[in-house]
Motif scaffolding. Structure first.
Motif, PDB file in Angstrom:
ATOM      1  N   ALA A   1       0.846  -1.197   0.000  1.00 26.50           N
ATOM      2  CA  ALA A   1       0.000   0.000   0.000  1.00 26.50           C
ATOM      3  C   ALA A   1       0.878   1.243   0.000  1.00 26.50           C
ATOM      4  O   ALA A   1       1.881   1.305   0.693  1.00 26.50           O
ATOM      5  CB  ALA A   1      -0.908   0.003   1.240  1.00 26.50           C
TER       6      ALA A   1
ATOM      7  N   ARG B   1       0.942   5.314   0.499  1.00 25.52           N
ATOM      8  CA  ARG B   1       0.219   6.480   1.006  1.00 25.52           C
ATOM      9  C   ARG B   1       0.456   7.633   0.063  1.00 25.52           C
ATOM     10  O   ARG B   1       1.590   7.987  -0.228  1.00 25.52           O
ATOM     11  CB  ARG B   1       0.712   6.845   2.410  1.00 25.52           C
ATOM     12  CG  ARG B   1      -0.060   8.024   2.996  1.00 25.52           C
ATOM     13  CD  ARG B   1       0.336   8.231   4.444  1.00 25.52           C
ATOM     14  NE  ARG B   1      -0.380   9.337   5.018  1.00 25.52           N
ATOM     15  CZ  ARG B   1      -1.617   9.269   5.475  1.00 25.52           C
ATOM     16  NH1 ARG B   1      -2.289   8.152   5.380  1.00 25.52           N
ATOM     17  NH2 ARG B   1      -2.193  10.337   6.011  1.00 25.52           N
ATOM     18  N   ARG B   2      -0.596   8.211  -0.446  1.00 22.56           N
ATOM     19  CA  ARG B   2      -0.489   9.294  -1.400  1.00 22.56           C
ATOM     20  C   ARG B   2      -1.256  10.495  -0.902  1.00 22.56           C
ATOM     21  O   ARG B   2      -2.372  10.363  -0.437  1.00 22.56           O
ATOM     22  CB  ARG B   2      -1.057   8.869  -2.765  1.00 22.56           C
ATOM     23  CG  ARG B   2      -0.403   7.627  -3.309  1.00 22.56           C
ATOM     24  CD  ARG B   2      -0.992   7.285  -4.649  1.00 22.56           C
ATOM     25  NE  ARG B   2      -0.454   6.020  -5.105  1.00 22.56           N
ATOM     26  CZ  ARG B   2      -0.127   5.764  -6.357  1.00 22.56           C
ATOM     27  NH1 ARG B   2      -0.260   6.696  -7.262  1.00 22.56           N
ATOM     28  NH2 ARG B   2       0.337   4.587  -6.704  1.00 22.56           N
ATOM     29  N   ARG B   3      -0.647  11.645  -1.046  1.00 25.07           N
ATOM     30  CA  ARG B   3      -1.361  12.881  -0.738  1.00 25.07           C
ATOM     31  C   ARG B   3      -1.762  13.506  -2.066  1.00 25.07           C
ATOM     32  O   ARG B   3      -0.926  13.704  -2.937  1.00 25.07           O
ATOM     33  CB  ARG B   3      -0.478  13.842   0.059  1.00 25.07           C
ATOM     34  CG  ARG B   3      -0.316  13.379   1.494  1.00 25.07           C
ATOM     35  CD  ARG B   3       0.340  14.452   2.321  1.00 25.07           C
ATOM     36  NE  ARG B   3       0.485  14.015   3.689  1.00 25.07           N
ATOM     37  CZ  ARG B   3      -0.448  14.139   4.605  1.00 25.07           C
ATOM     38  NH1 ARG B   3      -1.595  14.693   4.297  1.00 25.07           N
ATOM     39  NH2 ARG B   3      -0.240  13.717   5.832  1.00 25.07           N
TER      40      ARG B   3
ATOM     41  N   THR C   1      -4.927   6.208   0.934  1.00 30.48           N
ATOM     42  CA  THR C   1      -3.983   5.100   0.920  1.00 30.48           C
ATOM     43  C   THR C   1      -4.592   3.975   0.097  1.00 30.48           C
ATOM     44  O   THR C   1      -5.692   3.506   0.401  1.00 30.48           O
ATOM     45  CB  THR C   1      -3.693   4.594   2.343  1.00 30.48           C
ATOM     46  OG1 THR C   1      -3.182   5.679   3.124  1.00 30.48           O
ATOM     47  CG2 THR C   1      -2.681   3.461   2.329  1.00 30.48           C
ATOM     48  N   TYR C   2      -3.892   3.547  -0.955  1.00 32.74           N
ATOM     49  CA  TYR C   2      -4.450   2.516  -1.825  1.00 32.74           C
ATOM     50  C   TYR C   2      -3.341   1.830  -2.599  1.00 32.74           C
ATOM     51  O   TYR C   2      -2.233   2.355  -2.742  1.00 32.74           O
ATOM     52  CB  TYR C   2      -5.463   3.116  -2.814  1.00 32.74           C
ATOM     53  CG  TYR C   2      -4.944   4.294  -3.610  1.00 32.74           C
ATOM     54  CD1 TYR C   2      -4.318   4.105  -4.845  1.00 32.74           C
ATOM     55  CD2 TYR C   2      -5.086   5.592  -3.130  1.00 32.74           C
ATOM     56  CE1 TYR C   2      -3.843   5.194  -5.573  1.00 32.74           C
ATOM     57  CE2 TYR C   2      -4.611   6.674  -3.852  1.00 32.74           C
ATOM     58  CZ  TYR C   2      -4.002   6.463  -5.077  1.00 32.74           C
ATOM     59  OH  TYR C   2      -3.529   7.534  -5.787  1.00 32.74           O
ATOM     60  N   THR C   3      -3.661   0.645  -3.096  1.00 32.10           N
ATOM     61  CA  THR C   3      -2.737  -0.075  -3.960  1.00 32.10           C
ATOM     62  C   THR C   3      -3.033   0.317  -5.403  1.00 32.10           C
ATOM     63  O   THR C   3      -3.868   1.186  -5.655  1.00 32.10           O
ATOM     64  CB  THR C   3      -2.895  -1.591  -3.781  1.00 32.10           C
ATOM     65  OG1 THR C   3      -4.238  -1.974  -4.104  1.00 32.10           O
ATOM     66  CG2 THR C   3      -2.586  -1.999  -2.342  1.00 32.10           C
TER      67      THR C   3
ATOM     68  N   ASP D   1     -10.828   4.079   0.600  1.00 31.13           N
ATOM     69  CA  ASP D   1      -9.809   4.722  -0.222  1.00 31.13           C
ATOM     70  C   ASP D   1      -9.595   3.967  -1.533  1.00 31.13           C
ATOM     71  O   ASP D   1      -9.460   4.570  -2.600  1.00 31.13           O
ATOM     72  CB  ASP D   1      -8.476   4.799   0.535  1.00 31.13           C
ATOM     73  CG  ASP D   1      -8.491   5.824   1.661  1.00 31.13           C
ATOM     74  OD1 ASP D   1      -9.547   6.451   1.895  1.00 31.13           O
ATOM     75  OD2 ASP D   1      -7.439   5.994   2.311  1.00 31.13           O
TER      76      ASP D   1
END
Length: 226
Positions: A4, A6-8, A39-41, A109
């Protein structure tokens, strides 16, 4: 499954977003947190398509996510970073809209990422009808602005085809539904100043636009491609 990530989501850069969003984020975000962070794959467009069917997105946004109602946006072909931001904002109740807040309330998400990925695979809707003379004026403003009146060309951020830039979070506005486009432009133009530079850009760009200018711009961006 990949780890996973974490993206902003990128800061708002000349996007059609409800005017109060960024100010609300600044006031309501918990300490050390960001209600728009996801947060995602790796996004799965096929799963997004299934989710869109389950959520009956087409009932408002049209078959193939192409709207036939001038007051609602098509989602087909929208840049995924922009659509992720919108869905996260609706989920956090930072963008006003009772219907969309309810739709997004229980989205995870990963759901948001997958829905955005699906929409991005679709072809934007057809051009709306527009007055030729008004469209020509709008095209001139979009492509070149008006230096004498300090009007910036929209092409600088949205591109010659209006398709925006996923890397920067700039929305696709190609063939945007006309009533929706008019409403969003006014949301920005009439908004108070933002404390953050990037979202304030759209308000500044539209500051000196007259209603006639806005009418012309709507005529053009709603009918950019046949």
């Amino acid at each position: 499954m990949s780890r996973a990530i974490r993206r902003r989501l990128p800061a708002l850069v000349v996007l059609p977003l409800a005017a109060g969003l960024i100010g609300a984020v600044a006031q309501t975000a918990p300490p050390g947190g960001n209600p728009l962070a996801l947060t995602y794959t790796a996004p799965d467009a096929a799963r997004g398509q299934a989710l869109a069917g389950q959520r009956e997105c087409a009932s408002c946004h049209g078959g193939g996510l192409v709207t036939t109602y001038p007051g609602l946006p098509s989602l087909a072909g929208q840049q995924p970073s922009y659509l992720r931001l919108q869905l996260a904002a609706f989920r956090a109740k930072l963008r006003p809209n009772d219907t969309m807040q309810k739709v997004a309330a229980d989205l995870k998400d990963q759901d948001i990422a997958d829905l955005a990925a699906y929409a991005a695979t679709l072809t934007p809707g057809p051009a709306w009808k527009a007055d030729d003379a008004l469209r020509a004026k709008g095209m001139a403003l979009f492509m070149a602005g008006d230096g004498k009146r300090n009007l910036m060309a929209c092409v600088i951020c949205h591109g010659a085809n209006g398709r925006g830039d996923d890397r920067l979070g700039v929305a696709s506005i190609t063939n945007l539904a006309p009533e929706y486009a008019q409403r969003v432009l006014h949301e920005f133009k009439d908004a108070p100043g933002f404390p953050i530079p990037h979202p304030d850009a759209m308000r500044i760009v539209l500051k000196d636009y007259t209603q006639a200018d806005l009418d012309a711009m709507v005529a053009y961006i709603s009918s950019m491609t046949p």
